[in-house]
Scaffold this motif. Sequence first.
Motif, short mmCIF file in Angstrom:
data_model
loop_
_atom_site.label_atom_id
_atom_site.label_comp_id
_atom_site.label_asym_id
_atom_site.label_seq_id
_atom_site.Cartn_x
_atom_site.Cartn_y
_atom_site.Cartn_z
N TRP A 1 7.27 6.73 -2.42
CA TRP A 1 8.31 7.22 -1.53
C TRP A 1 8.55 6.28 -0.36
N ARG A 2 7.66 5.31 -0.17
CA ARG A 2 7.84 4.32 0.90
C ARG A 2 8.20 2.95 0.35
N ALA A 3 8.54 2.89 -0.92
CA ALA A 3 8.87 1.60 -1.54
C ALA A 3 10.08 0.98 -0.85
N PRO B 1 0.83 -1.21 0.00
CA PRO B 1 0.00 0.00 0.00
C PRO B 1 0.86 1.26 0.00
N GLN B 2 0.41 2.25 -0.76
CA GLN B 2 1.08 3.54 -0.82
C GLN B 2 0.03 4.64 -0.69
N PRO B 3 0.37 5.77 -0.07
CA PRO B 3 -0.60 6.87 0.06
C PRO B 3 -0.84 7.56 -1.28
N ALA C 1 12.39 2.68 -4.46
CA ALA C 1 12.05 4.09 -4.31
C ALA C 1 12.91 4.98 -5.19
N GLY C 2 14.14 4.58 -5.45
CA GLY C 2 15.04 5.40 -6.23
C GLY C 2 15.12 5.02 -7.69
N PRO D 1 13.92 10.00 -7.46
CA PRO D 1 14.47 10.55 -6.22
C PRO D 1 15.99 10.57 -6.24
N GLY D 2 16.55 11.69 -5.85
CA GLY D 2 17.99 11.86 -5.81
C GLY D 2 18.58 12.57 -7.01
N ALA D 3 17.84 12.61 -8.12
CA ALA D 3 18.38 13.19 -9.34
C ALA D 3 18.63 14.68 -9.20
#
Length: 452
Positions: A315-317, A177-179, A322-323, A285-287
Motif C-alpha cells: 500500500w506504500r509502493a 521496506p513494507q509493513p 500500488a495499483g 486497489p481501486g477495483a
Amino acid sequence: MTIGGERDGGTAQAWEALGGAPELVGRVRYCGVGDLTEGPLPVAELARATVGACGLAAAELAAVRAGGGAADAAPLVVDEGAVATAFVSERHLRVEGRAPVTFAPLSGFWRTADGWVRTHANYPHHEAALVRALQLPSATPEALRAATLGRTAVEVQELAYGEGGLAVAVAREYGDPQPLMEPVRESGARGRALGAAPAGRPATGVRVLDLTRVIAGPVATRTLGLLGADVLRIDPPGLPEADDAYADTGFGKRSALLDLAGAGDRAVFEGLLAEADVVVTGYRPGALEQYGFGARELLERWPGLVVAELCAWGWRARGPWAGRRGFDSLVQAGYGIAAACAGPGGEPGVLPAQALDHGTGYLMAAGVLRALAEGGGRGLRFSLAGTGSWLVRGLSRAGAGGGAGASGDAAEPWLRVTPSGYGVLRHAASPFGEWGAGPSRWGTDRAVWLPR
C-alpha cells in the motif's frame, strides 16, 4: 519455535505486527520437521511463524468467546511437517488422480536484452494480453522468447501492463521496506456480539464475505472456514477462476456469482454485507471502489465490520505499483527475491514454496481473528510485498527444520482423500485440522448465508 523455553523469533515478530500481547508468544510450540529450507532465505521460519501466529489468534478468540481474555489463550502445538505440506498444497493436489498444471507455457522467466523478465499468463485473458502487447505471431514459448530477447526487461513489463497483461522485470536489489500489516482505521463501532463457540471452532457463527482469488486470500478464507466461519465467496460471472485453483483453495467455503454492475445482483450483495461480520478482499486497489465497496465505504456504511484488504505490491509502493495486479511469482521477481535465489548460471530462481501467498494468507486469517477478539469495527491491510519485505529483512534462519521434507513419503501423514464437486481430490490437510468436506464447484452455490 519454543525450544527449551525459548520463543521463536519469527513468531514473535508476526504476533507483534498483528498487535498481539507479546507474553502470549511462548504458548506456541513447534514439533516435527518440514523441508522448506532450500535456497538462501528463511522460508521455513516464515511458514511456521505465520501458521503459529494464526493458531495463537484462534486460541485468543476462543478464550474471549468463552468469557475470558487474551491471557486465557490455551497453549498450542504446530507440526512443521503439516505446515510444510500445506505451504505447497497446490503441488500435492490431485483431481481424480490428475496432477494440475501449476504454470502455463507462457508463464516463467525470459531473457531480455538487459537481464530477465518474469511473465504470468495462467489465466486466458492474461495470456491474450501478453500476446497482444508483444505482438506475438503465436502464443508459444518460442515466440515469446524471441520477442523478449529484442527488448529490455522494463520495456516488456510496461508493454504487458499497458495491455492488461502481467510481466515484471527481475530486480537485482530488494524492494522498498513494507509493513507486515497495517491497521489502517477503526470505525469506533463494535461488531455483533459473539457468544461461546465449540472447541476447535472459534470462528463459529462468523459470516465472512470472501472477495479474493488465486492463493493468498483464498488460503485466509479457507482457514477461517475450517475454524468454523460461514465463508461465502463472491465472484463476477465474467471472470472465472481456474478449476484446479478452486479445487485447492475452495475448502471451507461456498461460491456464488454476482455482477455488481447489475442492480439486482448489487442489491443481493448489499444484503449479504448487512449481515456479514468480515469482508476479505484481494482485488487490486481501486477495483472495488468503482462500485462503492472499498474498505472506507464499507466501514462507513457497516461500521461493525472487520475488513481485511490484500494487494500485491504494498500500500506504500511508489509510482504506479500500488495499483497494479500481481502474483506471488511476480512479486518474487520484482522485489529482488528471484535474483537472490539465482542459480550458478545467473538465471533467476524461486522460493521452495509460493510462500508470500501462503504466508500472507495465514497472516490475514490471524488479523481477522484478532480483530474479532477485540470487537470488530476495523480495517486491516496486508500485501505480498510486505511479507516479502519481512522475509528478506526481518527473519533469520533458526537452525531447525529440514531433513524429512514435505514431499513424497514425508508428506503422506498430511495428505487426505476427499470427494468434491470436481471429483475425488487428494489434497493437503490444514495445520489446524480437517475440513470434513470438499469444495463445491466454483460459482455453483446460492448467494445466501447459512442459518446461524
